[in-house]
Design an enzyme around this catalytic site. Sequence first.
Site, PDB file in Angstrom:
ATOM      1  N   ASP A 142       0.837  -1.201   0.000  1.00  0.00           N
ATOM      2  CA  ASP A 142       0.000   0.000   0.000  1.00  0.00           C
ATOM      3  C   ASP A 142       0.870   1.248   0.000  1.00  0.00           C
ATOM      4  O   ASP A 142       1.716   1.423   0.880  1.00  0.00           O
ATOM      5  CB  ASP A 142      -0.929  -0.003   1.221  1.00  0.00           C
ATOM      6  N   HIS A 149      -3.599  13.961   1.484  1.00  0.00           N
ATOM      7  CA  HIS A 149      -3.856  13.026   2.578  1.00  0.00           C
ATOM      8  C   HIS A 149      -2.651  12.950   3.520  1.00  0.00           C
ATOM      9  O   HIS A 149      -2.800  13.020   4.736  1.00  0.00           O
ATOM     10  CB  HIS A 149      -4.168  11.644   2.008  1.00  0.00           C
ATOM     11  N   ARG A 158       1.434  14.328  13.849  1.00  0.00           N
ATOM     12  CA  ARG A 158       2.655  15.081  14.201  1.00  0.00           C
ATOM     13  C   ARG A 158       2.427  16.549  13.855  1.00  0.00           C
ATOM     14  O   ARG A 158       2.902  17.046  12.825  1.00  0.00           O
ATOM     15  CB  ARG A 158       3.865  14.571  13.390  1.00  0.00           C
ATOM     16  N   GLU A 214     -10.494   4.057   4.029  1.00  0.00           N
ATOM     17  CA  GLU A 214      -9.618   4.851   3.180  1.00  0.00           C
ATOM     18  C   GLU A 214      -9.985   4.609   1.722  1.00  0.00           C
ATOM     19  O   GLU A 214     -10.013   3.469   1.265  1.00  0.00           O
ATOM     20  CB  GLU A 214      -8.136   4.507   3.420  1.00  0.00           C
ATOM     21  N   GLU A 216      -9.220   4.343  -1.867  1.00  0.00           N
ATOM     22  CA  GLU A 216      -8.008   4.113  -2.637  1.00  0.00           C
ATOM     23  C   GLU A 216      -8.333   3.471  -3.985  1.00  0.00           C
ATOM     24  O   GLU A 216      -9.437   3.003  -4.222  1.00  0.00           O
ATOM     25  CB  GLU A 216      -7.049   3.179  -1.871  1.00  0.00           C
ATOM     26  N   ASP A 248      -9.049   0.542   2.202  1.00  0.00           N
ATOM     27  CA  ASP A 248      -8.054   0.096   3.181  1.00  0.00           C
ATOM     28  C   ASP A 248      -8.563   0.484   4.571  1.00  0.00           C
ATOM     29  O   ASP A 248      -8.234   1.542   5.105  1.00  0.00           O
ATOM     30  CB  ASP A 248      -6.709   0.763   2.878  1.00  0.00           C
ATOM     31  N   ARG A 252      -7.592   3.823  13.686  1.00  0.00           N
ATOM     32  CA  ARG A 252      -6.682   4.934  13.978  1.00  0.00           C
ATOM     33  C   ARG A 252      -6.091   4.866  15.374  1.00  0.00           C
ATOM     34  O   ARG A 252      -4.963   5.345  15.604  1.00  0.00           O
ATOM     35  CB  ARG A 252      -7.423   6.267  13.798  1.00  0.00           C
ATOM     36  N   GLN A 255      -3.396   2.293  15.257  1.00  0.00           N
ATOM     37  CA  GLN A 255      -2.312   2.870  14.452  1.00  0.00           C
ATOM     38  C   GLN A 255      -1.459   3.845  15.256  1.00  0.00           C
ATOM     39  O   GLN A 255      -0.221   3.819  15.195  1.00  0.00           O
ATOM     40  CB  GLN A 255      -2.935   3.587  13.244  1.00  0.00           C
ATOM     41  N   LYS A 268      -4.053  -2.018  10.125  1.00  0.00           N
ATOM     42  CA  LYS A 268      -4.403  -2.049   8.708  1.00  0.00           C
ATOM     43  C   LYS A 268      -4.723  -3.451   8.188  1.00  0.00           C
ATOM     44  O   LYS A 268      -5.413  -3.575   7.181  1.00  0.00           O
ATOM     45  CB  LYS A 268      -3.229  -1.513   7.879  1.00  0.00           C
ATOM     46  N   THR A 272      -9.099  -5.511   4.031  1.00  0.00           N
ATOM     47  CA  THR A 272      -8.977  -4.642   2.855  1.00  0.00           C
ATOM     48  C   THR A 272     -10.030  -5.161   1.883  1.00  0.00           C
ATOM     49  O   THR A 272     -10.144  -6.371   1.710  1.00  0.00           O
ATOM     50  CB  THR A 272      -7.575  -4.760   2.213  1.00  0.00           C
ATOM     51  N   THR A 374      -4.735   6.526   0.327  1.00  0.00           N
ATOM     52  CA  THR A 374      -5.958   7.322   0.357  1.00  0.00           C
ATOM     53  C   THR A 374      -5.867   8.498  -0.595  1.00  0.00           C
ATOM     54  O   THR A 374      -4.874   9.229  -0.577  1.00  0.00           O
ATOM     55  CB  THR A 374      -6.178   7.868   1.774  1.00  0.00           C
ATOM     56  N   GLU A 388      -9.745  12.594   8.238  1.00  0.00           N
ATOM     57  CA  GLU A 388      -9.624  13.943   7.677  1.00  0.00           C
ATOM     58  C   GLU A 388     -10.953  14.694   7.740  1.00  0.00           C
ATOM     59  O   GLU A 388     -10.988  15.876   8.071  1.00  0.00           O
ATOM     60  CB  GLU A 388      -9.151  13.860   6.227  1.00  0.00           C
TER      61      GLU A 388
HETATM   62 CA    CA Z   1      -3.907   3.105   3.053  1.00  0.00          CA
END
Ligand code: CA
Length: 442
Positions: A142, A149, A158, A214, A216, A248, A252, A255, A268, A272, A374, A388
């Site tokens: 991926d 994104h 961050r 996500e 994709e 995907d 979060r 993650q 993840k 999928t 994404t 987002e």
């Molecule tokens: Ca992804």
Amino acid sequence: MEQLNMSQINETHDIHLISWVDSANDNSEFPIQNLPLGIFRRAGSGEVLRGGVAIGDQVLDIAGAVRTGIFDGLALQAAQAAAESSLNRLMGMGSAASGALRLALSRALRSDSEVRAQIQECLVPQADVEYGMPSRVGDYTDFYTSINHASAVGALFRPDNPLLPNYKWIPIAYHGRSSTIGISGTAFARPMAQIKAVSSNEPDFGPSRRLDYEVEVGVFIGEGSEAGDRIGIDVAEDHIFGLCLLNDWSARDIQAWEYQPLGPFLAKNFATTISPWIVTREALAPFRTKFSRPKGDPQPLSYLASHINSEQGAIDLQLECYIQTENMRAAGEKPVKLSSACFSEAYWTVGQMVAHHSVNGCAMNPGDLLGTGTQSGANRDQSGSLLELTRGGTDAIRLPNGESRNFLEDGDSVLIRGFCEREGAARIGFGEVEATILPAQD
Ligand code: CA
């Protein structure tokens, strides 16, 4: 209007073609200019899975068509491979073989077809079929090709350092798992894992509370490469069989706790989901568009740059994402749109993904799957994930029925749709990928 990509346009793209399958001519996602391939059987029949081509609201059974004797030469060899229970062998035969099959299918399905009577019995209504995985996916990688994104997610994870310095030089990716790739129409349980609350010093174990999707694009590898070989950017496109839609699914909270230092893992690889039809690279020829970099950004290194990639490396594919909650389903309410974005805005092209992936000698195999990452536009309503759309879960979206979402709830279905359209070409659709969240298993 830009010039259409004449070098790859041929009689199969002719906007004036019509099919003897009437439903294909009626603003279908699958007109005769599309001819996407997939694996199917009659639902609940226990029949063998086999290759088919979508035409209007029907599937043409390629194995059945082979038995009628309508194919010959390279098209026959390709059709025999496409009749198998996965498309891997066809994919490995390369673009000349899949091109011969496309031409033969196009001629057989046109209004002036000479073989209509022979293959009419090979049609199966799409409403009556179930789909299998188009290929046995050996490896799944991926990417992260949308800079919108990457910037938006980076800012949430961050705040002081959203876009890492390698982003504009490397098509960033991680190796995923092929074991939990599923076909549209499935349901899966909310994942359980370690989660650490921001306010806590130690993690806990439990179901994800920040489950996301996500939006994709999936890229299927055609002809492969040997270990030690590299696929040059000039020929990278020849190794791409076709594209599908890909979700995907992402947890979060899992993650956030696990991703440093080695990247995504359990956040993840629990699910999928892909759409059942692969739109071939050849079908996408009218929708290729220029790839360029914003002024002031670094130009790609030479192994990621070519004239063809600059002129037509991008793909003008529109993506839309919808949600249908359990309450909406119970009330008979249709899915509502959450966002839309265009794949042509990606910071890296599919050719660059393949060239970069193999530049160190990593072997690529027919049927391998690459995700594009994404796809998000610059505006909030072009966001390809809830992370987002809701700004990290802090600004819930309101649905028309009064419900709101920070992240996905049990019973939610997410659908992604995709299509290509431009003046002078027949509009083609990708169909959809849909799946539903089930409660976590204790
Ligand atoms: Ca992804």
